[in-house]
Design a protein around this motif. Sequence first.
Motif, PDB file in Angstrom:
ATOM      1  N   THR A  96      32.656  37.687  31.358  1.00 48.60           N
ATOM      2  CA  THR A  96      33.141  36.342  31.668  1.00 48.60           C
ATOM      3  C   THR A  96      34.372  36.051  30.816  1.00 48.60           C
ATOM      4  O   THR A  96      34.705  36.786  29.879  1.00 48.60           O
ATOM      5  CB  THR A  96      32.066  35.273  31.373  1.00 48.60           C
ATOM      6  OG1 THR A  96      31.677  35.353  30.003  1.00 48.60           O
ATOM      7  CG2 THR A  96      30.844  35.459  32.262  1.00 48.60           C
ATOM      8  N   ILE A 108      30.336  30.869  32.988  1.00 49.99           N
ATOM      9  CA  ILE A 108      30.125  30.883  34.434  1.00 49.99           C
ATOM     10  C   ILE A 108      30.173  29.464  34.989  1.00 49.99           C
ATOM     11  O   ILE A 108      30.784  29.205  36.034  1.00 49.99           O
ATOM     12  CB  ILE A 108      28.783  31.557  34.783  1.00 49.99           C
ATOM     13  CG1 ILE A 108      28.850  33.062  34.482  1.00 49.99           C
ATOM     14  CG2 ILE A 108      28.423  31.332  36.251  1.00 49.99           C
ATOM     15  CD1 ILE A 108      27.530  33.782  34.666  1.00 49.99           C
ATOM     16  N   PHE A 143      32.357  35.517  37.650  1.00 53.45           N
ATOM     17  CA  PHE A 143      31.908  36.497  36.659  1.00 53.45           C
ATOM     18  C   PHE A 143      31.861  37.864  37.309  1.00 53.45           C
ATOM     19  O   PHE A 143      31.981  37.984  38.535  1.00 53.45           O
ATOM     20  CB  PHE A 143      30.536  36.118  36.080  1.00 53.45           C
ATOM     21  CG  PHE A 143      29.419  35.989  37.088  1.00 53.45           C
ATOM     22  CD1 PHE A 143      28.526  37.027  37.302  1.00 53.45           C
ATOM     23  CD2 PHE A 143      29.262  34.819  37.824  1.00 53.45           C
ATOM     24  CE1 PHE A 143      27.485  36.898  38.218  1.00 53.45           C
ATOM     25  CE2 PHE A 143      28.230  34.681  38.738  1.00 53.45           C
ATOM     26  CZ  PHE A 143      27.338  35.728  38.932  1.00 53.45           C
TER      27      PHE A 143
END
Length: 216
Positions: free
Chosen positions: A31, A78, A84
């Motif tokens: 991420t 996220i 992601f």
Amino acid sequence: MDIAASELSPDRIYKLLVSTVMPRPIALVSTLNADGGLNAAPFSFFNVFSNAPPLLVIGIEGNKRADGQPHKDTARNIAARGEFVVNLVSHAMAVPMVACAIDFPAGVSEFDQAGFTPRASKQVVVPGIAESPVSFECRLFNTVSLPFNRSLVTGEIVHLHVADSAIDDKLHVDPDALDLIGRMHGAGWYTRTRDRFEVPRMTPAEWQARNEQARR
């Protein structure tokens, strides 16, 4: 032994689940934080759940901060970006994957600590991990909040990366070339996926014939 789940604390349930449901595939999730810093964290409460649309689900646990945001960088990133990448873990990645589970201070990139190489994604901003034999670029489909500050994050797979050495033009994948690992019991046990056996699917007639042969 019969065990009522309602009579056990969450940590005891966790111990039983991870000691019985195995091997579990590992999602090494990459991420980006608000400042564009790279983050990577492994999760073994993970699997694919649909092909149309292509969906995968990750279970994320962790207490919330005073401002109500999740402590887990992955969940926070996220929620903020809606994107992601799930990178599958090969045997060669085992040790650096475990490094990504270390609780480093804020601002420390797991990519740097593990020595992973960012790979530019095709349809999301978040990079994948170049060392991973399979990566799924995902957009957030939904998040379901659960008790005890846990959540189920569902991602829609919008792009797939598979190592050229592990796939042919007909999309046949070589599992030996992937050499993936799975999570086992305890604090640090894993297994490889190269020990396999085959049981072909059967028609009702084939199953009946097999049983008749076994009774002779």
